[in-house]
Design a protein around this motif. Structure first.
Motif, mmCIF file in Angstrom:
data_model
loop_
_atom_site.group_PDB
_atom_site.id
_atom_site.type_symbol
_atom_site.label_atom_id
_atom_site.label_comp_id
_atom_site.label_asym_id
_atom_site.label_seq_id
_atom_site.Cartn_x
_atom_site.Cartn_y
_atom_site.Cartn_z
ATOM 1 N N ILE A 1 -34.270 -7.847 36.813
ATOM 2 C CA ILE A 1 -33.542 -7.004 35.976
ATOM 3 C C ILE A 1 -32.266 -6.262 36.641
ATOM 4 N N GLU A 2 -32.133 -6.459 38.036
ATOM 5 C CA GLU A 2 -31.405 -5.458 38.850
ATOM 6 C C GLU A 2 -29.982 -5.921 38.875
ATOM 7 N N PRO A 3 -29.834 -7.263 38.493
ATOM 8 C CA PRO A 3 -28.202 -7.759 38.626
ATOM 9 C C PRO A 3 -27.513 -6.954 37.193
ATOM 10 N N GLU A 4 -27.886 -7.116 36.031
ATOM 11 C CA GLU A 4 -27.348 -6.790 34.753
ATOM 12 C C GLU A 4 -28.042 -5.575 34.046
ATOM 13 N N VAL A 5 -29.470 -5.977 33.897
ATOM 14 C CA VAL A 5 -30.268 -5.209 33.014
ATOM 15 C C VAL A 5 -30.037 -3.439 33.323
ATOM 16 N N VAL A 6 -30.506 -3.429 34.501
ATOM 17 C CA VAL A 6 -30.493 -1.928 35.003
ATOM 18 C C VAL A 6 -29.202 -1.321 35.098
ATOM 19 N N PRO A 7 -28.035 -1.770 35.528
ATOM 20 C CA PRO A 7 -26.788 -1.061 35.427
ATOM 21 C C PRO A 7 -26.533 -0.847 33.825
ATOM 22 N N THR A 8 -26.794 -1.971 32.936
ATOM 23 C CA THR A 8 -26.382 -1.657 31.446
ATOM 24 C C THR A 8 -27.500 -0.474 30.921
ATOM 25 N N CYS A 9 -28.571 -0.562 31.359
ATOM 26 C CA CYS A 9 -29.374 0.772 30.876
ATOM 27 C C CYS A 9 -29.078 2.010 31.358
ATOM 28 N N ARG A 10 -28.709 2.114 32.531
ATOM 29 C CA ARG A 10 -28.012 3.325 33.236
ATOM 30 C C ARG A 10 -26.811 3.939 32.415
ATOM 31 N N GLU A 11 -25.965 2.817 32.089
ATOM 32 C CA GLU A 11 -24.879 3.385 31.284
ATOM 33 C C GLU A 11 -25.302 3.704 29.743
ATOM 34 N N LEU A 12 -26.386 3.262 29.299
ATOM 35 C CA LEU A 12 -26.659 3.312 27.736
ATOM 36 C C LEU A 12 -27.625 4.456 27.861
ATOM 37 N N GLY A 13 -28.241 4.807 28.836
ATOM 38 C CA GLY A 13 -29.287 6.013 28.780
ATOM 39 C C GLY A 13 -30.532 5.497 28.183
ATOM 40 N N ILE A 14 -30.723 4.283 28.955
ATOM 41 C CA ILE A 14 -32.332 3.701 28.483
ATOM 42 C C ILE A 14 -32.841 3.631 30.135
ATOM 43 N N SER A 15 -34.236 3.888 29.734
ATOM 44 C CA SER A 15 -35.407 3.470 30.921
ATOM 45 C C SER A 15 -35.951 2.447 31.106
ATOM 46 N N GLN A 16 -36.355 2.044 32.304
ATOM 47 C CA GLN A 16 -37.365 0.845 32.324
ATOM 48 C C GLN A 16 -38.607 1.511 32.485
ATOM 49 N N VAL A 17 -39.511 0.852 31.486
ATOM 50 C CA VAL A 17 -40.982 1.107 31.743
ATOM 51 C C VAL A 17 -41.729 -0.384 31.746
ATOM 52 N N VAL A 18 -41.813 -0.589 33.144
ATOM 53 C CA VAL A 18 -42.130 -1.757 33.722
ATOM 54 C C VAL A 18 -43.509 -2.267 33.778
ATOM 55 N N PHE A 19 -43.629 -3.474 33.420
ATOM 56 C CA PHE A 19 -45.087 -4.006 33.750
ATOM 57 C C PHE A 19 -45.057 -5.128 34.816
ATOM 58 N N SER A 20 -46.290 -5.261 35.039
ATOM 59 C CA SER A 20 -46.699 -6.235 36.240
ATOM 60 C C SER A 20 -46.050 -5.971 37.653
ATOM 61 N N PRO A 21 -46.200 -4.505 37.912
ATOM 62 C CA PRO A 21 -45.533 -3.964 39.179
ATOM 63 C C PRO A 21 -46.189 -4.443 40.333
ATOM 64 N N ILE A 22 -47.522 -4.934 40.335
ATOM 65 C CA ILE A 22 -48.366 -5.459 41.303
ATOM 66 C C ILE A 22 -48.077 -6.972 41.337
ATOM 67 N N ALA A 23 -47.294 -7.692 40.437
ATOM 68 C CA ALA A 23 -47.321 -9.046 40.257
ATOM 69 C C ALA A 23 -48.670 -9.818 40.009
ATOM 70 N N GLN A 24 -49.404 -9.164 38.881
ATOM 71 C CA GLN A 24 -50.462 -9.592 38.460
ATOM 72 C C GLN A 24 -51.686 -9.629 39.572
ATOM 73 N N GLY A 25 -51.455 -8.634 40.479
ATOM 74 C CA GLY A 25 -52.400 -8.594 41.421
ATOM 75 C C GLY A 25 -52.050 -9.383 42.754
ATOM 76 N N VAL A 26 -51.128 -10.020 42.896
ATOM 77 C CA VAL A 26 -50.401 -10.714 44.078
ATOM 78 C C VAL A 26 -50.201 -9.967 45.212
ATOM 79 N N LEU A 27 -49.623 -8.917 44.592
ATOM 80 C CA LEU A 27 -49.052 -8.080 45.841
ATOM 81 C C LEU A 27 -50.297 -7.197 46.465
ATOM 82 N N THR A 28 -51.497 -6.998 45.817
ATOM 83 C CA THR A 28 -52.559 -6.309 46.520
ATOM 84 C C THR A 28 -53.014 -6.979 47.736
#
Length: 335
Positions: free
Chosen positions: A187-214
């Motif tokens: 999401i970093e290349p295009e989604v996040v910049p677009t959302c910043r412009e539009l006033g939309i936040s991210q509510v993200v899922f799998s921040p731990i990558a389904q447990g892999v990052l534990t």
């Protein structure tokens, strides 16, 4: 707990939220699920995310029961519409007016509430005119059944088109729910910049990558019994990360977490929260202690050295290709 504004709105949500995808109604029985919700409340989490399709509506029922007796005004309850529910007939899925109107009523009944704080399009519907979908959202908002609207896994172009219609209809389109973690940054290349412009936040899922990052999955070793990788539904989202190369790189995060005084799970959650376009990181868990551990990541500011160290440790194991955004939306509602 830290609280952040959701998009360009006055609504605040807990920076760490609790979601019951995969777990409630499937991996975790009702009694254990209720204990997890109670642990979330005790940790200061006020934002709860679910969807009608999770365990074919059972997850909403369990969450509604678990939150019964809580002060409704002190909670932010999110749910979603798109994927099949019920017997999965031709109108039991998608973002048609018919399915959306029937789905919001079913969700409210199961969640035991008169309204949800955020109603989300779980994917983009290629078979329904966007105007029909957004008009249905507007009518749901004006009926007082949802306060805000959001989407999940939409492309930048889809976000722009939906946002333009939301402005015409004068309804608050405030969020996008994508997958996002230190290992998955599409999401970093295009989604996040677009959302910043539009006033939309991210509510993200799998921040731990389904447990892999534990760090619990070790290179060259069998996956732990009872883990997400052994669950029939959850395993499809994790198998591609269970390579020795990825798991070896993840193990390099352990000293970085220790230096910050965090568990590896907390480091992963804190990493996504360093992005100021992220309003909340959805975490789950099958045990109350997991919930409390995740919640403790809220408000943690990682040093520049740690952020650079994470990039170096994960290297080319990170998925960054923004062109894959939107591929999670089926081309046909019946696929």
């Amino acid at each position: 707990m830290e609280f952040r504004y959701l998009g360009n709105s006055g609504l605040k949500v807990s920076a760490v939220s609790y979601g019951n995808w995969v777990t409630h109604g499937s991996q975790v029985e009702a009694e254990a699920a209720t204990r997890c919700v109670q642990a979330a409340l005790e940790a200061g989490i006020t934002t709860f995310d679910t969807a009608d399709t999770y365990a074919n509506t059972k997850a909403e029922v369990i969450l509604g029961d678990a939150l019964a007796g809580q002060r409704r005004e002190s909670l932010e309850i999110f749910t979603k519409v798109y994927f099949p529910t019920g017997p999965g007939g031709p109108n039991d899925t998608g973002l048609s007016r018919k399915h959306m109107m029937e789905s919001i009523n079913g969700s409210l009944k199961r969640l035991k509430t008169d309204y949800v704080d955020l109603y989300q399009a779980h994917r983009y519907d290629h078979e329904t005119p966007l105007e029909e979908t957004m008009q249905a959202f507007a009518d749901i908002v004006r009926a007082g059944k949802a306060l805000y609207i959001g989407v999940s896994e939409w492309t930048p172009d889809q976000l722009r088109a939906g946002h333009a219609l939301a402005r015409e209809l004068r309804i608050p389109f405030v969020s996008n729910q994508p997958q996002y973690s230190a290992l998955y940054r599409v999401i970093e290349p295009e989604v996040v910049p677009t959302c910043r412009e539009l006033g939309i936040s991210q509510v993200v899922f799998s921040p731990i990558a389904q447990g892999v990052l534990t760090g619990k999955y070790k290179p060259g070793q069998p996956v732990p019994e009872g883990s997400r990788a052994t669950d029939e539904r959850g395993s499809q989202f994790i198998q591609h990360m269970l390579t020795d190369e990825v798991l070896t790189r993840v193990q390099k995060l352990a000293p970085l977490a220790e230096a910050e005084g965090l568990s590896m799970a907390q480091l992963a959650v804190a990493w996504v929260l360093q992005n100021d376009n992220v309003a909340s990181a959805i975490t789950g868990g099958s045990r109350p202690e997991q919930i409390a551990d995740n919640a403790a990541a809220a408000g943690k500011k990682l040093s520049a050295e740690t952020m650079a160290g994470i990039d170096e440790a994960l290297g080319d194991a990170v998925e960054r290709d923004g062109s894959v955004v939107g591929q999670a939306s089926p081309k046909s509602r019946l696929t």
